[in-house]
Design an enzyme around this catalytic site. Structure first.
Site, short mmCIF file in Angstrom:
data_model
loop_
_atom_site.label_atom_id
_atom_site.label_comp_id
_atom_site.label_asym_id
_atom_site.label_seq_id
_atom_site.Cartn_x
_atom_site.Cartn_y
_atom_site.Cartn_z
N SER A 116 97.04 54.72 -24.97
CA SER A 116 95.84 55.37 -25.49
C SER A 116 94.57 54.61 -25.09
O SER A 116 94.31 54.43 -23.90
CB SER A 116 95.96 55.51 -27.02
OG SER A 116 94.95 56.31 -27.55
N HIS A 139 96.82 60.17 -23.25
CA HIS A 139 96.85 61.42 -24.00
C HIS A 139 95.44 61.77 -24.50
O HIS A 139 94.54 60.91 -24.48
CB HIS A 139 97.83 61.33 -25.18
CG HIS A 139 97.48 60.29 -26.20
ND1 HIS A 139 96.41 60.40 -27.06
CD2 HIS A 139 98.05 59.10 -26.49
CE1 HIS A 139 96.34 59.35 -27.83
NE2 HIS A 139 97.33 58.54 -27.51
#
Length: 230
Positions: A116, A139
């Protein structure tokens, strides 16, 4: 105070620094380079404190320390060890920007994972490594709490994702369009969007410079320090 007592006190101080902040200065080497070691582990904590049972990296500790490193003539380079699940976007980007703006050589090493918002942290260094089993998860941005169902919310998410993808693209070999494509991948994660890159895959995509471990990372940093002095 004799030399032996000074060495003992120095060791105690270093142990406390590791226990409290996961940070230490390394200077016991033949090349006489002083390297500052910064570890980013667990979840990157933002403006709200996480539970005491959660391993965290606190940005209010890291930011002033990086400013001190920049101003300290006795520190020659910075090694960043990463094993993080991500966390607060604003705080993670703030740390990444600080790392990227350091005038001293920096090398990052992805160990267990750099997921992330950990991706910008990995690429913020001048040179990056990932171990063969290390993972990177790319993501879309997530938001917890109350979300207003309005166009402005969508625009805010889009702006935040563009900030992240723009930073990553500016500090590695992959284009922003490809980063967004990996963010929106629907074929890999069963309950989410995104892409998992393992070791060599992160290098093949152009996000990480090289597959390697701590010996390669330290060796590269010493080389960069020597090169910068010349």
């Amino acid at each position: 105070m004799d030399k032996e007592s000074e060495n003992k006190m120095d060791k105690v101080e270093k142990m406390e620094e590791i226990q409290d902040y996961g940070q230490i200065q390394m200077n016991h080497n033949r090349q006489q380079h002083t390297i500052y070691l910064l570890s980013v582990i667990g979840e990157i904590e933002g403006h709200e404190c996480l539970s005491s049972s959660t391993k965290t990296t606190k940005y209010e500790h890291v930011l002033p320390k990086l400013a001190e490193v920049e101003d300290d003539a006795g520190i020659d380079g910075v090694l960043i060890l990463l094993n993080t699940v991500g966390g607060d976007v604003e705080s993670g980007l703030a740390i990444a920007e600080m790392i990227a703006s350091l005038s001293k050589p920096t090398v990052s090493l992805v160990l267990g994972g750099s997921h992330s918002i950990g991706v910008p942290l990995a690429v913020a260094a001048d040179y990056s490594y990932i171990v063969p089993t290390g993972t990177m998860v790319i993501h879309p941005v997530r938001l917890s709490g109350t979300v207003i169902g309005a166009r402005q919310t969508y625009d805010y998410f889009k702006q935040m994702q563009e900030r992240i993808s723009g930073f990553i693209a500016a500090h590695c070999m992959v284009k922003a369009e490809r980063i967004e494509e990996m963010m929106m991948n629907t074929s890999m994660l069963t309950k989410d969007l995104g892409t998992i890159l393992v070791g060599h895959e992160a290098v093949a995509e152009g996000i990480i410079n090289e597959v390697g471990g701590v010996s390669e990372a330290v060796r590269r940093l010493h080389f960069m320090i020597s090169d910068s002095r010349q």
